[in-house]
Write a protein that holds these residues in place. Sequence first.
Motif, short mmCIF file in Angstrom:
data_model
loop_
_atom_site.label_atom_id
_atom_site.label_comp_id
_atom_site.label_asym_id
_atom_site.label_seq_id
_atom_site.Cartn_x
_atom_site.Cartn_y
_atom_site.Cartn_z
N ASP A 23 0.87 -1.18 0.00
CA ASP A 23 0.00 0.00 0.00
C ASP A 23 0.91 1.24 0.00
N PRO A 24 0.95 1.99 -1.10
CA PRO A 24 1.87 3.13 -1.18
C PRO A 24 1.59 4.22 -0.14
N ARG A 25 0.39 4.22 0.43
CA ARG A 25 0.07 5.23 1.46
C ARG A 25 0.79 4.98 2.77
N ALA A 56 5.76 13.29 -4.98
CA ALA A 56 5.15 13.20 -6.31
C ALA A 56 5.06 11.74 -6.77
N ILE A 57 6.10 10.97 -6.51
CA ILE A 57 6.09 9.56 -6.88
C ILE A 57 5.03 8.82 -6.07
N GLN A 58 4.98 9.07 -4.77
CA GLN A 58 3.99 8.42 -3.92
C GLN A 58 2.57 8.78 -4.35
N ALA A 59 2.32 10.04 -4.63
CA ALA A 59 0.99 10.48 -5.07
C ALA A 59 0.61 9.82 -6.39
N ALA A 60 1.56 9.73 -7.31
CA ALA A 60 1.29 9.08 -8.61
C ALA A 60 1.00 7.60 -8.42
N TRP A 61 1.70 6.97 -7.50
CA TRP A 61 1.48 5.55 -7.22
C TRP A 61 0.09 5.34 -6.62
N ILE A 62 -0.29 6.18 -5.69
CA ILE A 62 -1.63 6.09 -5.10
C ILE A 62 -2.69 6.29 -6.17
N GLU A 63 -2.49 7.27 -7.03
CA GLU A 63 -3.42 7.54 -8.13
C GLU A 63 -3.49 6.35 -9.08
N GLU A 64 -2.36 5.74 -9.35
CA GLU A 64 -2.31 4.56 -10.24
C GLU A 64 -3.11 3.41 -9.66
N ARG A 65 -3.10 3.28 -8.36
CA ARG A 65 -3.85 2.21 -7.70
C ARG A 65 -5.36 2.42 -7.75
N GLU A 66 -5.77 3.66 -7.80
CA GLU A 66 -7.21 3.96 -7.74
C GLU A 66 -7.82 3.96 -9.08
#
Length: 66
Positions: A23-25, A56-66
Amino acid sequence: MGLKWVDSLNIAIELDETYPDVDPRTLNFVDLRDWVIKLDEFDDDPHHSGEKILEAIQAAWIEERE
Protein backbone atom coordinates in the motif's frame (compact mmCIF):
# COMPACT_ATOMS: atom_id res chain seq x y z
CA MET A 1 16.59 5.74 -21.99
CA GLY A 2 16.11 5.04 -18.28
CA LEU A 3 13.85 6.51 -15.65
CA LYS A 4 14.82 9.81 -14.04
CA TRP A 5 13.55 11.27 -10.78
CA VAL A 6 11.23 13.59 -12.72
CA ASP A 7 9.44 10.62 -14.31
CA SER A 8 7.15 10.22 -11.31
CA LEU A 9 4.24 8.60 -13.17
CA ASN A 10 6.43 6.06 -14.97
CA ILE A 11 8.27 5.30 -11.73
CA ALA A 12 4.92 4.83 -9.98
CA ILE A 13 3.79 2.39 -12.68
CA GLU A 14 7.01 0.39 -12.32
CA LEU A 15 6.69 0.35 -8.53
CA ASP A 16 3.07 -0.78 -8.78
CA GLU A 17 4.08 -3.67 -11.03
CA THR A 18 7.09 -4.58 -8.87
CA TYR A 19 5.36 -4.30 -5.49
CA PRO A 20 1.68 -5.14 -6.12
CA ASP A 21 0.99 -6.08 -2.50
CA VAL A 22 2.31 -2.84 -0.98
CA ASP A 23 0.00 0.00 0.00
CA PRO A 24 1.87 3.13 -1.18
CA ARG A 25 0.07 5.23 1.46
CA THR A 26 1.91 3.40 4.25
CA LEU A 27 5.38 3.48 2.71
CA ASN A 28 7.99 5.75 4.27
CA PHE A 29 10.20 7.91 2.07
CA VAL A 30 13.40 6.06 2.97
CA ASP A 31 12.00 2.78 1.65
CA LEU A 32 10.39 4.49 -1.33
CA ARG A 33 13.70 6.07 -2.32
CA ASP A 34 15.51 2.73 -1.98
CA TRP A 35 12.89 0.93 -4.06
CA VAL A 36 13.06 3.52 -6.83
CA ILE A 37 16.83 3.22 -6.99
CA LYS A 38 16.55 -0.58 -7.24
CA LEU A 39 14.23 -0.46 -10.27
CA ASP A 40 15.92 -1.95 -13.34
CA GLU A 41 14.92 1.01 -15.49
CA PHE A 42 16.11 3.66 -13.02
CA ASP A 43 19.03 5.64 -14.43
CA ASP A 44 19.60 8.81 -12.42
CA ASP A 45 21.80 10.04 -9.60
CA PRO A 46 20.48 8.45 -6.39
CA HIS A 47 21.47 11.55 -4.44
CA HIS A 48 19.23 13.90 -6.43
CA SER A 49 16.00 12.85 -4.78
CA GLY A 50 14.19 15.01 -2.29
CA GLU A 51 10.97 15.11 -0.33
CA LYS A 52 9.01 16.83 -3.12
CA ILE A 53 10.12 14.27 -5.69
CA LEU A 54 9.27 11.36 -3.39
CA GLU A 55 5.88 12.92 -2.58
CA ALA A 56 5.15 13.20 -6.31
CA ILE A 57 6.09 9.56 -6.88
CA GLN A 58 3.99 8.42 -3.92
CA ALA A 59 0.99 10.48 -5.07
CA ALA A 60 1.29 9.08 -8.61
CA TRP A 61 1.48 5.55 -7.22
CA ILE A 62 -1.63 6.09 -5.10
CA GLU A 63 -3.42 7.54 -8.13
CA GLU A 64 -2.31 4.56 -10.24
CA ARG A 65 -3.85 2.21 -7.70
CA GLU A 66 -7.21 3.96 -7.74
